[in-house]
Design a protein around this motif. Structure first.
Motif: not given
Length: 457
Positions: A291, A293, A406
């Protein structure tokens, strides 16, 4: 005016400074003169915090004794202000200015990097400060319509470059204003001007390329950073940075022009800084478990870049955590309570969500300085502007909102946590606050999930 004289002048008015850090309170400064301090002032509509932070970090990497006062943070060893937290107005009054000067003296600083906003300029607090370099990142006339008309705003920004009595250099980044204003700024004082812009803007506005000191001729934007090519008067520079997002290119350009104005260019140090830099709360990027962020305050510009990354196949889904400031906290300025502000605020909320509509795959609405306004009501209003086809949720507690977004993300997704940047104080009622910072929340969650280890922070 010499800085020593300015300090005495403020003290003669009976202005009291903050108490300095205990480690420096009784320190003697033999042989140090405040008049040796080089002050770099950065003003503009956007980008001034990032530019100030870059300059400061570069000076530290050169081994210079630099202190920073910006809305990103205060980094002044002699200050009692906590480092690594947002600071709303670096120099709001003469007391703040006296404190900054006194801290610089106690630390025996070589450089002071100071973010300068329009309210400080309007009050004339800095009119006698002997800046070595005055920097303009940009001017967006409509940037603060709640307090100023477009013409008032531009006039206030021009104050930073007019009626100067101390020798200085002026760095002017041309990107958001007219050719006529640039020409006026060039003539506004008799001190050297360093102009930087990019090739597209220069050609669009008909600027003579020979009049530009640093011209961005190429910029490639990838998730792992920016590649930039800059034409100087006598040299061509290639810069690589881990900062992504196109708008950071102009911040880097302004920073680059400033270190050259200071005659402190060092290719090796510059490369090292740009390869490692993270701007707290401004395109702060954390990569973990596939991911990405992003923590940033600037919704439109980040969304524009994320859409491009998605269109290019660099990311899969775009998930956004967002809230909205309310009104009515007890210490906020009076203009926050006006009918004009409230009307504009509702319009701004609608505008923000309409930016999400063509880009976001998922939106989580949450708290963000609600003040006296009910957070649930704010979230419901925001959700009402969102297209029904976009998956969304309301989770009032910001920590839970970030955690759930998340947790529910997939490998290849981008999670954009918008709005608060590096701020730690969240006003969640008329007279109540709680302390949380988005980057700290993210790192705690990633460690809890086993996606990030302490030694990676």
């Amino acid at each position: 005016m010499k800085l020593e004289d300015l300090k005495r002048s403020i003290e003669d008015k009976g202005v009291k400074k903050r108490i300095v850090n205990n480690d420096y309170r009784n320190r003697e400064t033999k042989g140090y003169s405040l008049d040796s301090l080089k002050i770099i002032g950065i003003t503009g509509s956007v980008g001034k915090s990032t530019t100030a932070f870059l300059i400061h970090k570069y000076l530290l990497s050169l081994g210079k004794r630099s202190i920073l006062y910006s809305s990103i943070m205060v980094d002044s060893p002699a200050s009692i202000i906590s480092k690594d937290e947002a600071f709303e107005n670096a120099c709001r009054d003469e007391k703040a200015l006296l404190s900054i000067i006194s801290e610089a003296e106690k630390y025996e600083a070589e450089y002071l990097v100071l973010e300068v906003n329009e309210s400080t300029l309007e009050k004339g607090i800095l009119k006698d400060v002997p800046f070595a370099v005055r920097v303009l990142t940009n001017i967006i006339p409509a940037h603060n319509l709640i307090k100023y008309s477009e013409s008032e705003y531009v006039s206030i920004k021009k104050l930073f470059f007019s009626n100067i009595t101390d020798s200085c250099k002026c760095v002017l980044c041309f990107q958001n204003y007219s050719k006529e204003l640039l020409e006026e700024l060039i003539k506004i004082n008799n001190y050297p001007k360093i102009i930087c812009t990019n090739k597209y803007i220069a050609e669009k506005f008909g600027i003579d390329l020979n009049s530009i000191d640093y011209l961005l001729v190429d910029c490639q934007n990838k998730l792992d950073g920016l590649f930039m090519k800059i034409n100087g008067k006598d040299s061509v520079y290639s810069l690589n940075t881990n900062l992504c997002m196109f708008y950071n290119a102009m911040n880097i350009m302004t920073f680059f022009a400033t270190i050259n104005a200071l005659e402190l260019y060092d290719e090796k140090v510059l490369t090292n800084v740009l390869n490692k830099i993270q701007i707290p709360g401004r395109t702060e990027i954390i990569r973990a478990n596939g991911r990405i962020i992003i923590i940033d305050t600037h919704l439109p510009r980040v969304l524009e870049n994320l859409k491009e990354f998605k269109d290019n196949g660099e990311i899969k889904k775009i998930k956004v955590v967002i809230g909205s400031v309310g009104y009515g906290f007890k210490t906020w300025s009076e203009h926050y309570k006006t009918e004009k502000y409230i009307q504009q605020h509702h319009s701004a909320r609608k505008y923000a969500v309409e930016l999400l509509n063509p880009v976001a795959d998922y939106v989580c609405f949450t708290e963000s300085d609600s003040g006296a306004e009910d957070t649930q009501d704010i979230c419901l209003e925001l959700k009402g502007y969102l297209k029904k086809s976009i998956e969304s949720n309301i989770i009032v507690d910001r920590r839970d909102a970030i955690k759930n977004t998340i947790k529910d993300s997939q490998d290849g997704d981008a999670i954009f946590i918008a709005g608060r940047g590096n701020r730690k104080i969240l006003c969640n009622g008329y007279d109540s606050i709680k302390l949380l910072k988005d980057s700290d929340i993210v790192k705690d969650i990633l460690i809890e999930f086993g996606w990030l280890k302490d030694e990676n922070l």
